[in-house]
Scaffold this active site. Structure first.
Site: not given
Ligand code: SDX
Length: 428
Positions: A306, A363
Protein backbone atom coordinates in the site's frame (compact mmCIF):
# COMPACT_ATOMS: atom_id res chain seq x y z
CA UNK A 1 4.65 29.55 12.24
CA UNK A 2 7.48 27.18 11.31
CA UNK A 3 9.31 27.64 8.01
CA UNK A 4 11.51 25.54 5.73
CA UNK A 5 14.44 27.42 4.19
CA UNK A 6 15.26 26.81 0.53
CA UNK A 7 18.56 28.15 -0.73
CA UNK A 8 19.11 28.24 -4.49
CA UNK A 9 21.58 30.15 -6.62
CA UNK A 10 22.48 32.40 -3.70
CA UNK A 11 18.85 33.24 -2.95
CA UNK A 12 17.00 32.11 0.21
CA UNK A 13 13.29 31.44 0.32
CA UNK A 14 11.25 30.86 3.47
CA UNK A 15 8.47 28.36 2.83
CA UNK A 16 5.73 28.14 5.48
CA UNK A 17 5.06 24.81 7.22
CA UNK A 18 1.39 23.78 7.30
CA UNK A 19 0.39 21.59 10.27
CA UNK A 20 -2.83 19.54 10.40
CA UNK A 21 -4.98 18.58 13.39
CA UNK A 22 -3.08 15.29 13.73
CA UNK A 23 0.32 17.06 13.69
CA UNK A 24 1.06 16.08 10.08
CA UNK A 25 3.30 18.69 8.46
CA UNK A 26 3.80 19.91 4.89
CA UNK A 27 5.86 22.56 3.16
CA UNK A 28 3.53 25.02 1.43
CA UNK A 29 5.28 25.60 -1.92
CA UNK A 30 2.59 27.82 -3.48
CA UNK A 31 5.08 30.72 -3.69
CA UNK A 32 7.95 28.60 -5.08
CA UNK A 33 7.68 29.21 -8.84
CA UNK A 34 7.11 32.94 -8.58
CA UNK A 35 10.04 33.37 -6.20
CA UNK A 36 12.55 31.01 -7.84
CA UNK A 37 11.22 29.90 -11.24
CA UNK A 38 11.44 26.33 -9.90
CA UNK A 39 8.69 23.72 -9.71
CA UNK A 40 8.81 20.44 -7.78
CA UNK A 41 8.78 17.02 -9.43
CA UNK A 42 7.26 14.02 -7.61
CA UNK A 43 6.20 11.20 -9.97
CA UNK A 44 3.18 9.42 -8.48
CA UNK A 45 2.76 12.19 -5.90
CA UNK A 46 4.51 10.04 -3.26
CA UNK A 47 5.56 13.10 -1.27
CA UNK A 48 2.99 15.62 -2.47
CA UNK A 49 -0.27 16.69 -0.83
CA UNK A 50 -3.00 17.94 -3.19
CA UNK A 51 -5.20 19.56 -0.55
CA UNK A 52 -6.07 19.89 3.10
CA UNK A 53 -9.09 17.82 4.10
CA UNK A 54 -11.15 17.18 7.24
CA UNK A 55 -12.88 14.03 6.01
CA UNK A 56 -10.59 11.03 6.59
CA UNK A 57 -7.41 10.57 8.61
CA UNK A 58 -4.96 7.75 7.91
CA UNK A 59 -1.81 7.06 9.91
CA UNK A 60 -0.05 4.58 7.61
CA UNK A 61 2.72 3.75 10.09
CA UNK A 62 0.30 2.93 12.89
CA UNK A 63 -2.46 1.44 10.72
CA UNK A 64 -5.05 4.00 11.81
CA UNK A 65 -8.15 4.97 9.78
CA UNK A 66 -10.85 7.38 10.99
CA UNK A 67 -13.81 8.97 9.20
CA UNK A 68 -14.41 12.50 10.57
CA UNK A 69 -12.43 11.44 13.67
CA UNK A 70 -14.40 8.25 14.40
CA UNK A 71 -12.26 5.05 14.32
CA UNK A 72 -13.12 2.67 11.47
CA UNK A 73 -13.35 -0.21 13.97
CA UNK A 74 -16.29 1.47 15.76
CA UNK A 75 -18.09 2.43 12.56
CA UNK A 76 -17.67 -1.06 11.06
CA UNK A 77 -19.17 -2.61 14.19
CA UNK A 78 -21.90 -0.15 15.16
CA UNK A 79 -22.92 2.13 12.28
CA UNK A 80 -25.18 1.66 9.27
CA UNK A 81 -23.81 2.43 5.82
CA UNK A 82 -26.25 5.32 5.34
CA UNK A 83 -25.09 6.84 8.65
CA UNK A 84 -21.47 6.60 7.51
CA UNK A 85 -22.35 8.12 4.13
CA UNK A 86 -24.03 11.04 5.92
CA UNK A 87 -21.06 11.40 8.32
CA UNK A 88 -18.54 11.60 5.47
CA UNK A 89 -20.55 14.05 3.37
CA UNK A 90 -21.88 16.37 6.11
CA UNK A 91 -19.22 16.02 8.82
CA UNK A 92 -21.26 14.53 11.68
CA UNK A 93 -23.41 11.48 12.33
CA UNK A 94 -27.03 12.36 11.43
CA UNK A 95 -29.60 13.27 14.07
CA UNK A 96 -32.77 11.12 13.94
CA UNK A 97 -34.47 13.82 11.85
CA UNK A 98 -31.49 14.13 9.48
CA UNK A 99 -31.32 10.33 9.15
CA UNK A 100 -35.03 10.21 8.34
CA UNK A 101 -34.72 12.83 5.58
CA UNK A 102 -31.58 11.18 4.15
CA UNK A 103 -33.25 7.73 4.18
CA UNK A 104 -36.30 9.21 2.47
CA UNK A 105 -34.10 10.69 -0.26
CA UNK A 106 -32.37 7.32 -0.70
CA UNK A 107 -35.70 5.47 -0.93
CA UNK A 108 -37.46 7.92 -3.22
CA UNK A 109 -34.54 8.03 -5.63
CA UNK A 110 -33.68 4.33 -5.81
CA UNK A 111 -35.21 3.83 -9.29
CA UNK A 112 -33.59 4.86 -12.55
CA UNK A 113 -35.57 6.40 -15.43
CA UNK A 114 -37.40 3.60 -17.28
CA UNK A 115 -35.84 4.71 -20.58
CA UNK A 116 -32.39 3.99 -19.09
CA UNK A 117 -33.31 0.30 -18.95
CA UNK A 118 -32.93 0.27 -22.74
CA UNK A 119 -29.23 1.11 -22.32
CA UNK A 120 -28.66 -2.37 -20.92
CA UNK A 121 -29.85 -3.89 -24.22
CA UNK A 122 -26.77 -2.31 -25.79
CA UNK A 123 -24.35 -4.19 -23.49
CA UNK A 124 -23.47 -7.82 -24.22
CA UNK A 125 -24.13 -10.10 -21.20
CA UNK A 126 -20.35 -10.53 -20.94
CA UNK A 127 -19.74 -6.77 -20.52
CA UNK A 128 -17.59 -6.02 -17.48
CA UNK A 129 -19.91 -4.47 -14.86
CA UNK A 130 -17.43 -1.63 -14.26
CA UNK A 131 -17.80 -0.58 -17.91
CA UNK A 132 -21.58 -0.63 -17.47
CA UNK A 133 -21.45 1.23 -14.16
CA UNK A 134 -19.25 4.07 -15.41
CA UNK A 135 -21.38 4.46 -18.55
CA UNK A 136 -24.68 4.45 -16.67
CA UNK A 137 -23.48 6.86 -13.95
CA UNK A 138 -22.44 9.37 -16.58
CA UNK A 139 -25.74 8.82 -18.39
CA UNK A 140 -27.66 9.80 -15.23
CA UNK A 141 -26.70 13.41 -16.02
CA UNK A 142 -28.76 13.12 -19.23
CA UNK A 143 -31.93 12.18 -17.36
CA UNK A 144 -31.50 14.11 -14.13
CA UNK A 145 -30.60 17.47 -15.62
CA UNK A 146 -32.34 19.49 -12.89
CA UNK A 147 -29.30 18.69 -10.75
CA UNK A 148 -27.02 19.50 -13.69
CA UNK A 149 -26.34 22.94 -12.34
CA UNK A 150 -23.37 24.82 -11.06
CA UNK A 151 -25.22 25.18 -7.77
CA UNK A 152 -23.39 22.59 -5.72
CA UNK A 153 -24.91 23.75 -2.47
CA UNK A 154 -28.09 23.19 -0.48
CA UNK A 155 -31.05 21.02 -1.52
CA UNK A 156 -29.81 20.58 -5.10
CA UNK A 157 -26.62 18.97 -3.86
CA UNK A 158 -28.36 16.98 -1.07
CA UNK A 159 -30.76 15.36 -3.52
CA UNK A 160 -28.07 14.79 -6.15
CA UNK A 161 -25.81 13.09 -3.57
CA UNK A 162 -28.50 10.86 -2.05
CA UNK A 163 -29.97 9.91 -5.41
CA UNK A 164 -26.57 8.93 -6.80
CA UNK A 165 -25.76 6.83 -3.73
CA UNK A 166 -29.11 5.10 -4.16
CA UNK A 167 -29.08 4.68 -7.93
CA UNK A 168 -25.52 3.30 -8.18
CA UNK A 169 -26.79 0.29 -6.19
CA UNK A 170 -29.73 -0.17 -8.59
CA UNK A 171 -27.53 0.10 -11.68
CA UNK A 172 -25.13 -2.48 -10.22
CA UNK A 173 -27.91 -4.96 -9.47
CA UNK A 174 -29.48 -4.43 -12.92
CA UNK A 175 -26.10 -5.08 -14.58
CA UNK A 176 -25.92 -8.41 -12.71
CA UNK A 177 -29.42 -9.41 -13.81
CA UNK A 178 -28.51 -8.43 -17.38
CA UNK A 179 -25.40 -10.63 -17.22
CA UNK A 180 -27.41 -13.71 -16.16
CA UNK A 181 -30.34 -13.07 -18.50
CA UNK A 182 -32.87 -12.54 -15.73
CA UNK A 183 -35.41 -9.71 -15.53
CA UNK A 184 -34.23 -6.85 -13.35
CA UNK A 185 -35.92 -6.49 -9.93
CA UNK A 186 -37.18 -3.07 -8.83
CA UNK A 187 -36.02 -1.76 -5.43
CA UNK A 188 -38.45 -2.05 -2.50
CA UNK A 189 -39.29 1.03 -0.44
CA UNK A 190 -39.29 -0.82 2.88
CA UNK A 191 -35.77 -2.29 2.66
CA UNK A 192 -32.60 -0.70 4.04
CA UNK A 193 -29.64 0.09 1.79
CA UNK A 194 -27.72 -3.22 1.82
CA UNK A 195 -30.78 -5.47 2.00
CA UNK A 196 -32.39 -3.63 -0.93
CA UNK A 197 -29.27 -4.26 -2.99
CA UNK A 198 -29.25 -7.97 -2.10
CA UNK A 199 -32.99 -8.14 -2.88
CA UNK A 200 -32.45 -6.59 -6.34
CA UNK A 201 -29.52 -8.97 -6.93
CA UNK A 202 -30.95 -12.28 -5.76
CA UNK A 203 -34.76 -12.02 -5.91
CA UNK A 204 -36.25 -13.67 -9.01
CA UNK A 205 -39.71 -14.89 -10.11
CA UNK A 206 -38.63 -18.49 -9.42
CA UNK A 207 -36.25 -17.94 -6.49
CA UNK A 208 -37.46 -15.59 -3.75
CA UNK A 209 -34.71 -13.66 -1.94
CA UNK A 210 -34.50 -14.89 1.64
CA UNK A 211 -33.25 -12.04 3.88
CA UNK A 212 -30.37 -12.98 6.18
CA UNK A 213 -29.47 -10.30 8.78
CA UNK A 214 -25.91 -11.61 9.13
CA UNK A 215 -25.30 -11.46 5.38
CA UNK A 216 -26.88 -7.99 5.21
CA UNK A 217 -24.61 -6.85 8.08
CA UNK A 218 -21.57 -8.36 6.33
CA UNK A 219 -22.36 -6.33 3.20
CA UNK A 220 -22.92 -3.14 5.21
CA UNK A 221 -19.57 -3.70 6.91
CA UNK A 222 -17.84 -4.14 3.55
CA UNK A 223 -19.44 -0.93 2.25
CA UNK A 224 -18.46 1.01 5.40
CA UNK A 225 -14.84 -0.19 5.21
CA UNK A 226 -14.61 1.08 1.62
CA UNK A 227 -16.46 4.37 2.13
CA UNK A 228 -13.48 6.73 1.97
CA UNK A 229 -9.69 6.67 2.00
CA UNK A 230 -8.54 10.28 1.59
CA UNK A 231 -6.62 11.16 -1.63
CA UNK A 232 -6.32 7.70 -3.26
CA UNK A 233 -6.01 7.44 -7.03
CA UNK A 234 -9.75 7.37 -7.85
CA UNK A 235 -10.84 10.01 -5.34
CA UNK A 236 -8.03 12.28 -6.52
CA UNK A 237 -9.40 11.72 -10.03
CA UNK A 238 -12.86 12.84 -8.87
CA UNK A 239 -11.32 16.00 -7.39
CA UNK A 240 -9.25 16.74 -10.49
CA UNK A 241 -12.11 16.19 -12.93
CA UNK A 242 -14.56 18.00 -10.63
CA UNK A 243 -12.22 21.01 -10.41
CA UNK A 244 -13.13 21.83 -14.03
CA UNK A 245 -16.68 22.55 -12.72
CA UNK A 246 -18.15 19.57 -14.58
CA UNK A 247 -21.23 18.01 -12.92
CA UNK A 248 -21.00 15.39 -10.14
CA UNK A 249 -22.03 12.46 -12.37
CA UNK A 250 -19.18 13.03 -14.84
CA UNK A 251 -16.70 13.48 -11.96
CA UNK A 252 -17.80 10.23 -10.31
CA UNK A 253 -17.76 8.41 -13.66
CA UNK A 254 -14.06 9.35 -13.99
CA UNK A 255 -13.40 8.12 -10.45
CA UNK A 256 -15.09 4.77 -11.19
CA UNK A 257 -12.84 4.33 -14.22
CA UNK A 258 -9.71 5.03 -12.16
CA UNK A 259 -10.88 2.62 -9.45
CA UNK A 260 -11.17 -0.20 -12.02
CA UNK A 261 -7.39 -0.51 -12.36
CA UNK A 262 -5.83 -3.76 -10.96
CA UNK A 263 -3.32 -1.74 -8.92
CA UNK A 264 -6.25 -0.02 -7.19
CA UNK A 265 -9.86 -1.11 -6.72
CA UNK A 266 -9.56 -3.82 -9.37
CA UNK A 267 -7.16 -5.67 -7.05
CA UNK A 268 -10.01 -7.37 -5.17
CA UNK A 269 -10.98 -9.24 -8.35
CA UNK A 270 -7.32 -10.01 -9.08
CA UNK A 271 -6.81 -11.44 -5.56
CA UNK A 272 -9.54 -14.05 -6.05
CA UNK A 273 -8.26 -14.87 -9.55
CA UNK A 274 -4.78 -15.26 -8.04
CA UNK A 275 -6.02 -17.52 -5.24
CA UNK A 276 -8.10 -19.61 -7.68
CA UNK A 277 -5.05 -19.94 -9.95
CA UNK A 278 -2.92 -21.15 -7.01
CA UNK A 279 -5.62 -23.66 -6.06
CA UNK A 280 -6.37 -24.85 -9.61
CA UNK A 281 -2.69 -25.38 -10.43
CA UNK A 282 -1.78 -26.57 -6.96
CA UNK A 283 1.00 -23.96 -6.80
CA UNK A 284 3.17 -24.01 -3.69
CA UNK A 285 3.03 -21.01 -1.37
CA UNK A 286 6.84 -20.99 -1.36
CA UNK A 287 6.94 -20.70 -5.17
CA UNK A 288 4.29 -17.95 -5.15
CA UNK A 289 6.26 -15.88 -2.66
CA UNK A 290 9.43 -16.41 -4.69
CA UNK A 291 7.61 -15.30 -7.88
CA UNK A 292 6.16 -12.26 -6.10
CA UNK A 293 9.71 -11.16 -5.28
CA UNK A 294 11.06 -11.89 -8.75
CA UNK A 295 11.04 -8.71 -10.87
CA UNK A 296 11.06 -10.83 -14.01
CA UNK A 297 8.04 -12.82 -12.95
CA UNK A 298 4.57 -11.71 -14.07
CA UNK A 299 3.16 -12.90 -10.76
CA UNK A 300 2.20 -10.09 -8.36
CA UNK A 301 0.87 -10.65 -4.87
CA UNK A 302 -2.39 -8.74 -5.30
CA UNK A 303 -3.98 -7.51 -2.11
CA UNK A 304 -0.55 -6.84 -0.63
CA UNK A 305 1.28 -3.55 -0.24
CA UNK A 306 0.00 0.00 0.00
CA UNK A 307 1.23 3.50 -0.76
CA UNK A 308 0.25 4.78 2.68
CA UNK A 309 -0.08 1.79 5.03
CA UNK A 310 3.34 0.55 6.11
CA UNK A 311 1.56 -1.55 8.69
CA UNK A 312 -1.40 -3.91 8.55
CA UNK A 313 -4.33 -2.16 6.79
CA UNK A 314 -6.92 -1.88 9.59
CA UNK A 315 -9.65 -2.74 7.08
CA UNK A 316 -7.92 -6.02 6.19
CA UNK A 317 -7.66 -6.85 9.89
CA UNK A 318 -11.40 -6.30 10.37
CA UNK A 319 -12.29 -8.29 7.24
CA UNK A 320 -10.05 -11.24 8.15
CA UNK A 321 -11.64 -11.45 11.59
CA UNK A 322 -15.12 -11.01 10.10
CA UNK A 323 -14.55 -13.90 7.70
CA UNK A 324 -13.36 -16.18 10.50
CA UNK A 325 -16.37 -15.29 12.69
CA UNK A 326 -19.10 -15.61 10.05
CA UNK A 327 -17.57 -18.73 8.50
CA UNK A 328 -17.62 -20.40 11.93
CA UNK A 329 -21.21 -19.31 12.60
CA UNK A 330 -22.42 -20.72 9.29
CA UNK A 331 -20.10 -23.71 9.32
CA UNK A 332 -19.07 -22.39 5.90
CA UNK A 333 -15.66 -22.93 4.39
CA UNK A 334 -13.83 -21.54 1.38
CA UNK A 335 -10.51 -23.14 0.37
CA UNK A 336 -9.34 -19.75 -0.84
CA UNK A 337 -9.23 -18.27 2.66
CA UNK A 338 -6.78 -20.95 3.75
CA UNK A 339 -4.55 -20.18 0.76
CA UNK A 340 -4.80 -16.45 1.56
CA UNK A 341 -3.83 -17.02 5.19
CA UNK A 342 -0.89 -19.22 4.21
CA UNK A 343 0.28 -16.57 1.74
CA UNK A 344 -0.03 -13.89 4.39
CA UNK A 345 1.86 -15.93 6.96
CA UNK A 346 4.70 -16.70 4.52
CA UNK A 347 4.96 -13.12 3.27
CA UNK A 348 4.99 -11.56 6.74
CA UNK A 349 7.96 -13.78 7.61
CA UNK A 350 9.87 -12.98 4.43
CA UNK A 351 12.57 -10.28 4.53
CA UNK A 352 11.55 -8.91 1.10
CA UNK A 353 8.08 -8.07 2.41
CA UNK A 354 9.21 -7.10 5.88
CA UNK A 355 11.90 -4.68 4.59
CA UNK A 356 9.39 -3.05 2.23
CA UNK A 357 6.64 -3.01 4.90
CA UNK A 358 4.25 -4.90 2.65
CA UNK A 359 1.12 -6.05 4.46
CA UNK A 360 -2.33 -7.25 3.38
CA UNK A 361 -4.49 -4.35 2.22
CA UNK A 362 -8.30 -4.00 2.08
CA UNK A 363 -8.48 -6.10 -1.09
CA UNK A 364 -6.80 -9.20 0.32
CA UNK A 365 -9.80 -10.59 2.22
CA UNK A 366 -12.71 -8.55 0.86
CA UNK A 367 -13.29 -10.86 -2.13
CA UNK A 368 -13.55 -13.91 0.13
CA UNK A 369 -16.44 -12.26 1.98
CA UNK A 370 -18.09 -11.10 -1.27
CA UNK A 371 -17.93 -14.75 -2.43
CA UNK A 372 -19.73 -15.92 0.68
CA UNK A 373 -22.44 -13.30 0.06
CA UNK A 374 -22.80 -14.62 -3.49
CA UNK A 375 -21.41 -11.63 -5.42
CA UNK A 376 -19.76 -12.74 -8.70
CA UNK A 377 -16.01 -12.03 -8.91
CA UNK A 378 -16.30 -9.57 -11.79
CA UNK A 379 -18.59 -7.41 -9.61
CA UNK A 380 -16.14 -7.05 -6.71
CA UNK A 381 -14.82 -3.70 -7.95
CA UNK A 382 -18.40 -2.54 -8.51
CA UNK A 383 -18.98 -3.29 -4.80
CA UNK A 384 -15.87 -1.23 -4.02
CA UNK A 385 -17.35 1.64 -6.07
CA UNK A 386 -20.72 1.44 -4.29
CA UNK A 387 -18.95 1.60 -0.93
CA UNK A 388 -16.55 4.38 -2.01
CA UNK A 389 -19.19 6.63 -3.56
CA UNK A 390 -20.06 8.59 -0.37
CA UNK A 391 -16.35 9.33 0.13
CA UNK A 392 -15.94 10.49 -3.45
CA UNK A 393 -18.99 12.74 -3.08
CA UNK A 394 -17.73 14.09 0.26
CA UNK A 395 -14.33 14.94 -1.23
CA UNK A 396 -15.96 16.51 -4.32
CA UNK A 397 -18.19 18.65 -2.05
CA UNK A 398 -15.26 19.65 0.18
CA UNK A 399 -13.38 20.82 -2.90
CA UNK A 400 -16.38 22.84 -4.13
CA UNK A 401 -16.92 24.34 -0.68
CA UNK A 402 -13.34 25.63 -0.67
CA UNK A 403 -13.14 29.20 -1.93
CA UNK A 404 -11.74 29.87 -4.47
CA UNK A 405 -12.13 26.63 -6.41
CA UNK A 406 -8.81 26.19 -8.26
CA UNK A 407 -8.77 24.01 -11.38
CA UNK A 408 -6.23 21.21 -10.96
CA UNK A 409 -3.42 21.61 -13.48
CA UNK A 410 -0.04 20.04 -12.58
CA UNK A 411 3.18 21.31 -14.25
CA UNK A 412 5.90 19.17 -15.90
CA UNK A 413 9.56 19.16 -16.84
CA UNK A 414 9.87 18.88 -20.64
CA UNK A 415 12.52 16.39 -21.84
CA UNK A 416 11.68 16.19 -25.54
CA UNK A 417 13.34 17.68 -28.65
CA UNK A 418 14.48 21.28 -28.54
CA UNK A 419 13.34 23.58 -31.38
CA UNK A 420 13.67 22.14 -34.90
CA UNK A 421 12.13 22.97 -38.37
CA UNK A 422 9.36 21.18 -40.25
CA UNK A 423 10.93 18.93 -42.94
CA UNK A 424 8.81 18.24 -46.07
CA UNK A 425 8.10 14.54 -46.61
CA UNK A 426 10.34 14.32 -49.71
CA UNK A 427 13.36 15.40 -47.62
CA UNK A 428 12.97 13.11 -44.57
C1 SDX B 1 -6.19 0.08 -2.97
O1 SDX B 1 -4.31 4.58 -2.10
C2 SDX B 1 -5.29 4.00 -1.47
O2 SDX B 1 -5.71 4.37 -0.41
C3 SDX B 1 -5.89 2.78 -2.21
C4 SDX B 1 -6.92 1.95 -1.44
C5 SDX B 1 -8.21 2.74 -1.19
O3 SDX B 1 -8.90 2.40 -0.22
O4 SDX B 1 -8.55 3.61 -2.05
O5 SDX B 1 -6.37 1.52 -0.21
C6 SDX B 1 -7.34 0.72 -2.25
O6 SDX B 1 -5.94 0.40 -4.11
C7 SDX B 1 -5.33 -0.91 -2.23
C8 SDX B 1 -4.13 -1.44 -3.09
C9 SDX B 1 -4.67 -2.50 -4.06
N1 SDX B 1 -3.60 -2.92 -5.00
C10 SDX B 1 -2.98 -4.10 -4.90
O7 SDX B 1 -3.18 -4.92 -4.01
C11 SDX B 1 -1.97 -4.36 -6.03
C12 SDX B 1 -0.67 -4.93 -5.44
N2 SDX B 1 0.02 -3.86 -4.72
C13 SDX B 1 1.03 -3.13 -5.43
O8 SDX B 1 0.84 -3.00 -6.80
C14 SDX B 1 1.49 -1.87 -4.69
O9 SDX B 1 1.74 -2.26 -3.40
C15 SDX B 1 0.59 -0.65 -4.68
C16 SDX B 1 0.17 -0.25 -6.04
C17 SDX B 1 -0.61 -0.88 -3.84
C18 SDX B 1 1.40 0.49 -4.04
O10 SDX B 1 2.42 0.80 -4.93
P1 SDX B 1 3.58 1.84 -4.55
O11 SDX B 1 3.25 2.59 -3.31
O12 SDX B 1 3.91 2.60 -5.78
O13 SDX B 1 4.77 0.93 -4.15
P2 SDX B 1 5.81 0.29 -5.18
O14 SDX B 1 5.09 -0.39 -6.31
O15 SDX B 1 6.84 1.34 -5.49
O16 SDX B 1 6.45 -0.87 -4.27
C19 SDX B 1 7.57 -0.64 -3.42
C20 SDX B 1 8.35 -1.96 -3.46
C21 SDX B 1 8.76 -2.38 -4.86
O17 SDX B 1 9.91 -3.18 -4.76
P3 SDX B 1 11.38 -2.49 -4.96
O18 SDX B 1 11.32 -1.70 -6.28
O19 SDX B 1 11.58 -1.60 -3.75
O20 SDX B 1 12.36 -3.65 -5.04
O21 SDX B 1 7.51 -3.03 -2.95
C22 SDX B 1 7.30 -3.97 -4.00
C23 SDX B 1 7.62 -3.27 -5.30
O22 SDX B 1 8.03 -4.21 -6.30
N3 SDX B 1 5.87 -4.37 -3.95
C24 SDX B 1 5.42 -5.59 -4.14
C25 SDX B 1 4.03 -5.53 -3.97
N4 SDX B 1 3.68 -4.27 -3.71
C26 SDX B 1 4.82 -3.55 -3.70
N5 SDX B 1 6.08 -6.76 -4.40
C27 SDX B 1 5.30 -7.87 -4.51
N6 SDX B 1 3.95 -7.88 -4.36
C28 SDX B 1 3.30 -6.73 -4.10
N7 SDX B 1 1.96 -6.75 -3.94
Amino acid sequence: MEHAILTYQGKTLELPIVEGSEEEKAIDISSLRQATGLITLDVGYQNTGSCTSSITFIDGDKGILRYRGIPIEELAEKASFSEVAYLLIYGNLPTPEEQQIFSKHLTQNSMIHEEMLRFFDGFPPTAHPMAILSTMVNALSVYYTDYYTEDFQGDTFDLMAASLISRIRTIAAYSYKHSIGEPHVYPKRDLKYASNFLYMMFESPVNPYVPDPDIERALSTLLILHADHEQNCSTSTVRLVGSSMVNLYASICAGICALWGPLHGGANQKVIEMLEDIRRNNLSIKDCIASAKDKNSKFRLFGFGHRVYKNYDPRAKILKKYCETIFKKYNYDDPLIHIAMELEEAALKDDFFVERKLYPNVDFYSGILYRMIGIPTNMFTVMFAIGRLPGMIAQWKEMHDAVPLKIGRPRQIYTGSTIRPYVPIGQR
